[in-house]
Design a protein around this motif. Structure first.
Motif, PDB file in Angstrom:
ATOM      1  N   GLU B   2       0.872  -1.175   0.000  1.00 38.18           N
ATOM      2  CA  GLU B   2       0.000   0.000   0.000  1.00 38.18           C
ATOM      3  C   GLU B   2       0.902   1.216   0.000  1.00 38.18           C
ATOM      4  OE1 GLU B   2      -3.590   0.552   2.673  1.00 38.18           O
ATOM      5  OE2 GLU B   2      -2.395   2.277   3.311  1.00 38.18           O
ATOM      6  N   ASN B   4       1.030   5.312   0.149  1.00 42.78           N
ATOM      7  CA  ASN B   4       0.317   6.566   0.447  1.00 42.78           C
ATOM      8  C   ASN B   4       1.119   7.743  -0.051  1.00 42.78           C
ATOM      9  OD1 ASN B   4      -2.017   5.840   2.438  1.00 42.78           O
ATOM     10  ND2 ASN B   4      -0.284   4.554   2.972  1.00 42.78           N
ATOM     11  N   THR B  35      -7.167   5.203  -4.989  1.00 44.89           N
ATOM     12  CA  THR B  35      -8.086   6.290  -4.651  1.00 44.89           C
ATOM     13  C   THR B  35      -7.358   7.608  -4.837  1.00 44.89           C
ATOM     14  OG1 THR B  35      -7.477   6.299  -2.309  1.00 44.89           O
ATOM     15  CG2 THR B  35      -9.385   4.965  -2.925  1.00 44.89           C
ATOM     16  N   PHE B  36      -8.080   8.584  -5.350  1.00 47.23           N
ATOM     17  CA  PHE B  36      -7.581   9.950  -5.480  1.00 47.23           C
ATOM     18  C   PHE B  36      -8.515  10.827  -4.663  1.00 47.23           C
ATOM     19  CE2 PHE B  36      -8.477  14.023  -7.525  1.00 47.23           C
ATOM     20  CZ  PHE B  36      -7.231  14.612  -7.513  1.00 47.23           C
ATOM     21  N   PHE B  37      -7.983  11.476  -3.651  1.00 47.33           N
ATOM     22  CA  PHE B  37      -8.832  12.306  -2.795  1.00 47.33           C
ATOM     23  C   PHE B  37      -8.276  13.723  -2.742  1.00 47.33           C
ATOM     24  CE2 PHE B  37     -10.031  13.512   1.759  1.00 47.33           C
ATOM     25  CZ  PHE B  37     -11.270  13.981   1.384  1.00 47.33           C
ATOM     26  N   ILE B  60      -8.804  -0.574  -0.367  1.00 41.77           N
ATOM     27  CA  ILE B  60      -8.269   0.629   0.278  1.00 41.77           C
ATOM     28  C   ILE B  60      -9.238   1.082   1.364  1.00 41.77           C
ATOM     29  CG2 ILE B  60      -7.634   3.053  -0.057  1.00 41.77           C
ATOM     30  CD1 ILE B  60      -6.745   2.222  -2.913  1.00 41.77           C
ATOM     31  N   GLY B  61      -8.700   1.297   2.558  1.00 42.32           N
ATOM     32  CA  GLY B  61      -9.533   1.758   3.658  1.00 42.32           C
ATOM     33  C   GLY B  61      -9.590   3.260   3.680  1.00 42.32           C
ATOM     34  N   THR B  62      -8.528   3.850   4.157  1.00 40.49           N
ATOM     35  CA  THR B  62      -8.564   5.297   4.290  1.00 40.49           C
ATOM     36  C   THR B  62      -8.003   5.962   3.034  1.00 40.49           C
ATOM     37  OG1 THR B  62      -7.898   7.177   5.642  1.00 40.49           O
ATOM     38  CG2 THR B  62      -6.349   5.341   5.540  1.00 40.49           C
ATOM     39  N   PRO B  63      -8.732   6.877   2.446  1.00 43.47           N
ATOM     40  CA  PRO B  63      -8.222   7.563   1.256  1.00 43.47           C
ATOM     41  C   PRO B  63      -7.244   8.688   1.610  1.00 43.47           C
ATOM     42  CG  PRO B  63     -10.445   8.277   1.741  1.00 43.47           C
ATOM     43  CD  PRO B  63     -10.094   7.249   2.783  1.00 43.47           C
ATOM     44  N   MET B  64      -6.997   8.859   2.920  1.00 45.15           N
ATOM     45  CA  MET B  64      -6.088   9.936   3.342  1.00 45.15           C
ATOM     46  C   MET B  64      -5.401   9.463   4.613  1.00 45.15           C
ATOM     47  SD  MET B  64      -7.148  13.798   4.331  1.00 45.15           S
ATOM     48  CE  MET B  64      -6.786  13.915   6.061  1.00 45.15           C
ATOM     49  N   SER B  65      -4.188   8.966   4.450  1.00 46.40           N
ATOM     50  CA  SER B  65      -3.497   8.396   5.606  1.00 46.40           C
ATOM     51  C   SER B  65      -2.768   9.484   6.387  1.00 46.40           C
ATOM     52  CB  SER B  65      -2.503   7.342   5.137  1.00 46.40           C
ATOM     53  OG  SER B  65      -1.790   6.847   6.235  1.00 46.40           O
ATOM     54  N   ASP B  66      -2.630   9.254   7.694  1.00 43.78           N
ATOM     55  CA  ASP B  66      -1.863  10.176   8.531  1.00 43.78           C
ATOM     56  C   ASP B  66      -0.369  10.023   8.297  1.00 43.78           C
ATOM     57  OD1 ASP B  66      -4.158  11.021   9.626  1.00 43.78           O
ATOM     58  OD2 ASP B  66      -3.885  10.070  11.591  1.00 43.78           O
ATOM     59  N   ILE B  67       0.007   8.838   7.830  1.00 43.38           N
ATOM     60  CA  ILE B  67       1.436   8.553   7.642  1.00 43.38           C
ATOM     61  C   ILE B  67       1.685   8.349   6.158  1.00 43.38           C
ATOM     62  CG2 ILE B  67       3.320   6.994   8.244  1.00 43.38           C
ATOM     63  CD1 ILE B  67       1.583   6.243  10.745  1.00 43.38           C
TER      64      ILE B  67
ATOM     65  N   MET C 176     -11.883  10.091  -6.230  1.00 44.63           N
ATOM     66  CA  MET C 176     -11.964   9.307  -7.466  1.00 44.63           C
ATOM     67  C   MET C 176     -11.519   7.890  -7.171  1.00 44.63           C
ATOM     68  SD  MET C 176     -10.389  11.953 -10.254  1.00 44.63           S
ATOM     69  CE  MET C 176     -11.208  11.421 -11.752  1.00 44.63           C
ATOM     70  N   ARG C 263     -15.583   2.481   6.509  1.00 49.56           N
ATOM     71  CA  ARG C 263     -14.571   1.986   5.576  1.00 49.56           C
ATOM     72  C   ARG C 263     -13.163   2.125   6.165  1.00 49.56           C
ATOM     73  NH1 ARG C 263     -13.704   4.158  -0.595  1.00 49.56           N
ATOM     74  NH2 ARG C 263     -11.708   3.149  -0.963  1.00 49.56           N
ATOM     75  N   ILE C 264     -12.894   3.294   6.747  1.00 47.04           N
ATOM     76  CA  ILE C 264     -11.584   3.501   7.369  1.00 47.04           C
ATOM     77  C   ILE C 264     -11.418   2.513   8.525  1.00 47.04           C
ATOM     78  CG2 ILE C 264     -10.137   5.170   8.626  1.00 47.04           C
ATOM     79  CD1 ILE C 264     -11.525   7.382   6.912  1.00 47.04           C
ATOM     80  N   SER C 267     -10.124  -0.894   7.524  1.00 46.76           N
ATOM     81  CA  SER C 267      -8.672  -0.991   7.320  1.00 46.76           C
ATOM     82  C   SER C 267      -7.933  -0.970   8.653  1.00 46.76           C
ATOM     83  CB  SER C 267      -8.171   0.111   6.380  1.00 46.76           C
ATOM     84  OG  SER C 267      -8.352   1.377   6.950  1.00 46.76           O
ATOM     85  N   GLU C 345      -4.881   5.203  12.040  1.00 46.76           N
ATOM     86  CA  GLU C 345      -3.843   4.950  13.038  1.00 46.76           C
ATOM     87  C   GLU C 345      -4.389   5.167  14.448  1.00 46.76           C
ATOM     88  OE1 GLU C 345      -3.350   6.581  10.121  1.00 46.76           O
ATOM     89  OE2 GLU C 345      -2.177   4.950   9.239  1.00 46.76           O
TER      90      GLU C 345
END
Lengths: 245, 181, 357
Positions: B2, B4, B35-37, B60-67, C176, C263-264, C267, C345
Motif C-alpha cells: 500500500e 500513500n 483512490t484519489f482524494f 483501500i480503507g482510508t483515502p487519506m493516511s496520517d502517515i 476518485m 470503511r476507514i 482498514s 492509526e
C-alpha cells in the motif's frame, strides 16, 4: 327544449360549493373548466394547486390534480411540464402563495419562460387562515396581523405582480382581470383561454391575475364587496392586458 | 503493498492533474486499487492545494493516511505542513527551486529537483506538474512510464500543439528521477 | 466490464442516468457541485431534462413534480441545502411519490464547513422533514457502493412509492476511484417504467379516471388510515437492512461505523488483526432500516467493548448503536468533526487499549 347552458363536465358531478357565499372562486373554477372543454384539453390537463382557498379547487374539478407545497406550484409545474411537454399544466395560486412565500419560484419560473399557465387569484388578504395581511393588502386595509390597517412605513406597499413580471423578458402573456360583472367575466375567460392557447402552442409563460374579493376576510356583504372592488381594488390593481406577445 | 502519496503545492501548479493522471494510469493499466482524494477549499485560485493518492493491492480503507510513504511538495508552505507526516524511510520529492528544506529529518530519502528552474528553461512553467510526475515515476517506477504517458496523451486529446512540450517535460523528469536513484 | 476512474459525485449521477433517471433539478453547493454539473451535460444526451433551480426548495419541488408525472427523478445537495429540501421530501413521502435524493454531507450545524462529515445522521434517519415519515437510507463507503446504491435506489423508490436517500459525505463525493458502472437501461425500458405508472401519474386522464396526488386531506380518519398504510410499508423493510460484518466471530473488540468512517475502520481492523488483536467490524450499509440484527449476532460473552467511530461531535450514530447493543457491553467512541477525517492509526491505538482491558 334547447339546452342553452349546463354545468361544465370538468366538475365533480355531485359537488356542491362549499365556498363562502359570494366568493368568486367557484366562478373561476367554472371559467377554467369551460376553457378546458372548449379547447378540448381536459384529458391532457393537470391542475397544480397552491395552499389556501386555491387549494380547494382540487375538491371540485374532476381532472388530474397535485397539491404543491405552499408557494411552490410553479416549481412543481416546471418538473411536470419539462418531463411531459405534450401535456397541459396550470397552477392556481393565491396572493400569499404566488406573491409572498412563492415569490422566488414565481419570478424564476416566469423568467425561465416555462411553458405553463398560472392563474393568480388576488383578493388582498389571507382567506383560509383567517384574514391576515397579504403582500397585496391595500394601504389602510385592516387585517388580523395589521389590526390598525396596513401602513407603508411598517409593511411596505401592495405588490403588483403583473408589473413585476412585466420587467422580465420571457413571459408572453400577463393580464389582470376580475369577475365582478358579466363584462369582466367574459374578459377573464378570454384571458384564461389565451393563456392556455399559448401553452398549447408552446409559446411560454402566461399569467392571468384575477382580482377578487374575500368577503369573509374583508368583513363585507356581497354587494359591499363589489363596491370595494370598484372603489379600492381596481385603482390599485388596474385591469387590462399588461403584456401580450 | 500500500503506497500513500500526498502531492501538495500552490493552487494552479497542477497538483490535482498530477494526482488524477497517476490515478487514471493505475486504474487503466494495473490490477491495483487506487483512490484519489482532493482536499478542497473555498478558494478557486491561489492558496494551497493538495491531494492524496493511495495505490494498493488490497481494498483501500482510508483515502487519506496520517502517515505518508511518499510526498511531493511544489512550494514552501506544503513542505512545512506535510514533511512531518512522512514515515521513516519515506520519499520526499521537492521542488528545490522554491522550497528550502528546513526540517532536520535525516531519516527520509530526499529527491531534490530544481523543477521550476528547469521548466522555465523549457519555456513553459505550466508543465511543472508533468515534469514532477516524470521525476516521481522515474524514481519510484510505481507504474510503467508508458501507461502514464498514455493518460497524458488522452488528457491532451484536442490540444496537439502541447504534446511536444509535455513529452519533453515528462521525459526529462523521468530521466532526472532515474538518475537520482 | 472495464473499470473507469470516476469522481464519486459524477459516478452517482451516471448511475442515476443508467437507472433511467430523466429529470434532475438542483442548486449548487459544495461539495456536490459535480452532480448538477454532470447532469447538465448528460441529460440532453439521453433525452432527459436538467433544471438549475433557483433554490434547493424549488429544485426539490421540481423533482416532486417530475416524479409525480411518472419520470424517474432525482435531486442532490449538501447538508444546509438538504434542510431546505425537507419540505419537498415530506410532501413526496406524504403523497407517496417516488424520488431519489443524495446528501453529500459536510460539517454542520449551520453553514458549518465544506469538508466531509457525518453530522446529518439523525436528520437522515429519523426526521428528514415534518410529519414522521420514514425512508430507506443508504450509506455508501466507496464510490462503487455509491453507484450500486444509487442505481438500486430508483427501483426501491418505484416499488415503495416513497423517497429514497443516499447519505454520502464529502469524501465519497469528491474522491476518485475505479468503478464498474451498471448497465444502461434502454429507452424502451425507461418508457416501459414510465408507462407502468401511467394510471398514477399527473399526465391528464379521462374524466372519472382522475389522478389526484394528495400530500394531505381534510378528513382526519382518512389521513390516519394513510399514515397506517405508510407504517405498514416502513415495517416491511425491517428484514431488508444491509450491513457488512467483518471478522466478528471471535472478536473481543468490535468497531462500528457507517459510510467513510466504517470503511476507514475496516482498514484499521485489518491492521490490528495483523498485530494479533481479536477485532471485528460492523458497518451498516442501510442506516434506515437499521441493521439491528448485525448486533444481535455478536457473541457478547467474548466482547470487551464496542468502538463507535463517526465523523460527528456530538455522536449521533451512537444512538442507534446503543439501541442495538442494549447495554450488553460497554461502548466507547472515537469521534472527529469539523470536516476532519477519522484516522486509521488513531483507531488502531484505541482498539489496542480496549483489547487490553
Amino acid at each position: 327544449m334547447e339546452l342553452v347552458y349546463t354545468r361544465t363536465k370538468t366538475l365533480q358531478e355531485d359537488k356542491v360549493s362549499g365556498f363562502c357565499p359570494g366568493c368568486m372562486h367557484s366562478t373561476i373554477i367554472k371559467l377554467i373548466g369551460e376553457v378546458l372543454e372548449e379547447l378540448d384539453i381536459v384529458e391532457k390537463t393537470t391542475l397544480i394547486t397552491g395552499i389556501g382557498c386555491c387549494g380547494l379547487h382540487m375538491d371540485y374539478v374532476d381532472y388530474d390534480e397535485i397539491t404543491a407545497p405552499h408557494g411552490r406550484a410553479t416549481a412543481v409545474a416546471t418538473g411536470l411540464k419539462r418531463t411531459n411537454p405534450d401535456r397541459i399544466y396550470y397552477t392556481i395560486q393565491g396572493d400569499g402563495d404566488f406573491a409572498a412565500i412563492g415569490l422566488g419560484e414565481s419570478i424564476s419560473a416566469a423568467n425561465r419562460g416555462e411553458n405553463i399557465t398560472v392563474i393568480f387569484v388576488n383578493n388582498a388578504i389571507y382567506g383560509m387562515t383567517g384574514g391576515q395581511m397579504a403582500p397585496t393588502t391595500l394601504l389602510g386595509m385592516k387585517a388580523t396581523t395589521a389590526q390598525n390597517g396596513r401602513n407603508a412605513k411598517e409593511h411596505g406597499y401592495p405588490i403588483h405582480m403583473c408589473e413585476v413580471l412585466n420587467q422580465l423578458t420571457a413571459p408572453v402573456f400577463l393580464a389582470r382581470c376580475s369577475c365582478n360583472n358579466p363584462q369582466n367575466l367574459r374578459k377573464t375567460k378570454d384571458a384564461i383561454k389565451k393563456a392556455f392557447i399559448n401553452q398549447i402552442e408552446g409559446r411560454g409563460f402566461s399569467m392571468v391575475e384575477i382580482v377578487t374579493s374575500c368577503l369573509t376576510g374583508w368583513g363585507l356583504s356581497p354587494l359591499e364587496g363589489l363596491d370595494y372592488l370598484e372603489e379600492k381594488m381596481f385603482p390599485e390593481y388596474p385591469l387590462g392586458i399588461v403584456r401580450d406577445i | 503493498m500500500e503506497n500513500n502519496l500526498c502531492i501538495a503545492g500552490f493552487g494552479g501548479q497542477g497538483v490535482m492533474t498530477f494526482g488524477k493522471l497517476l490515478a487514471t494510469a493505475v486504474c487503466d493499466n494495473t490490477d491495483y486499487n487506487v483512490t484519489f482524494f482532493p482536499s478542497y477549499g473555498a478558494e478557486q485560485r491561489g492558496g494551497t492545494a493538495n491531494c492524496y493518492l493511495i495505490i494498493s493491492d488490497r481494498e483501500i480503507g482510508t483515502p487519506m493516511s496520517d502517515i505518508l510513504d511518499d510526498l511531493v511538495v511544489l512550494n514552501q508552505p506544503s513542505y512545512d505542513k506535510f514533511v512531518s507526516k512522512l514515515k521513516m524511510g519515506g520519499r520526499l520529492f521537492v521542488n528545490s527551486s522554491i522550497v528550502k528544506p528546513t526540517s532536520d529529518r535525516s531519516d527520509i530519502q530526499i529527491i531534490s529537483v530544481p523543477a521550476t528552474d528547469i521548466v522555465v528553461g523549457m519555456g513553459n512553467i505550466k508543465v511543472l506538474n508533468i515534469f514532477m510526475l516524470g521525476v516521481y515515476i522515474g524514481y519510484t517506477e510505481i507504474v510503467p512510464s508508458e501507461s502514464i504517458w498514455k493518460s497524458i496523451m488522452e488528457k491532451m486529446a484536442g490540444k496537439p500543439s502541447l504534446v511536444e512540450l509535455n513529452k519533453n517535460a515528462f521525459e526529462q523528469g523521468i530521466e532526472l528521477g532515474r538518475s537520482q536513484k | 466490464m472495464a473499470k473507469v476512474l470516476m469522481k464519486g459525485c459524477e459516478a452517482i449521477a451516471e448511475a442515476a442516468v443508467r437507472a433511467g433517471c430523466r429529470f434532475f433539478a438542483g442548486y449548487p453547493i459544495t461539495p456536490q457541485n459535480e452532480i448538477p454539473e454532470y447532469f447538465s451535460k448528460r441529460m440532453p444526451e439521453v433525452g432527459g431534462a436538467f433544471v438549475q433551480g433557483e433554490s434547493e426548495v424549488a429544485s426539490v419541488n421540481m423533482v416532486y413534480g417530475a416524479a409525480a408525472g411518472g419520470t424517474r427523478a432525482m435531486t442532490s445537495s449538501s447538508s444546509p441545502g438538504i434542510s431546505l429540501k425537507s419540505e419537498g421530501i415530506s410532501y413526496a413521502a406524504a403523497a407517496r411519490i417516488p424520488m431519489v435524493y443524495v446528501n453529500v454531507c459536510r460539517g454542520g450545524p449551520g453553514v458549518g464547513v465544506i469538508q466531509p462529515a457525518q453530522t446529518d445522521y439523525l436528520q437522515a434517519t429519523k426526521a428528514s422533514g415534518n410529519g414522521g415519515f420514514r425512508m430507506r437510507v443508504f450509506a455508501p463507503a466507496t464510490v462503487q457502493e455509491a453507484v450500486n446504491m444509487t442505481y438500486k435506489a430508483f427501483d426501491y423508490a418505484d416499488m415503495d412509492r416513497n423517497p429514497v436517500l443516499i447519505l454520502s459525505d464529502g469524501v465519497v463525493g469528491t474522491m476518485m476511484e475505479p468503478v464498474e458502472l451498471p448497465p444502461m437501461k434502454s429507452d424502451d425500458e425507461i418508457e416501459r417504467i414510465k408507462e407502468s405508472k401511467k394510471k398514477i401519474s399527473c399526465i391528464g386522464h379521462p374524466l372519472g379516471e382522475r389522478v389526484w396526488i394528495k400530500p394531505g386531506v381534510w378528513d382526519t380518519i382518512m389521513w390516519e388510515n394513510i399514515n397506517k398504510d405508510a407504517e405498514k410499508l416502513y415495517e416491511s423493510w425491517a428484514d431488508q437492512a444491509e450491513w457488512e460484518s467483518f471478522m466478528t466471530d471471535d472478536a473481543e473488540v468490535i468497531v462500528t461505523g457507517y459510510g467513510i468512517a466504517g470503511r476507514i475502520a475496516r482498514s484499521a481492523v485489518e491492521i490490528a488483526r495483523g498485530q494479533g488483536l481479536k477485532v471485528g467490524l460492523i458497518r451498516p450499509k442501510t442506516v434506515y432500516p437499521f441493521p439491528y440484527k448485525a448486533y444481535e449476532m455478536i457473541d457478547y460473552s467474548k466482547v470487551k467493548a464496542i468502538l463507535d467511530v463517526e465523523m460527528s461531535i456530538p455522536a449521533l450514530f451512537l444512538e442507534d448503536v446503543k439501541a442495538a447493543v442494549k447495554e450488553r457491553c460497554p461502548i466507547s467512541t472515537y469521534l472527529r468533526s469539523g470536516g476532519n477525517l477519522v484516522s486509521r492509526e488513531e483507531m488502531v491505538s484505541r482498539i489496542k487499549k480496549l483489547a487490553s482491558r
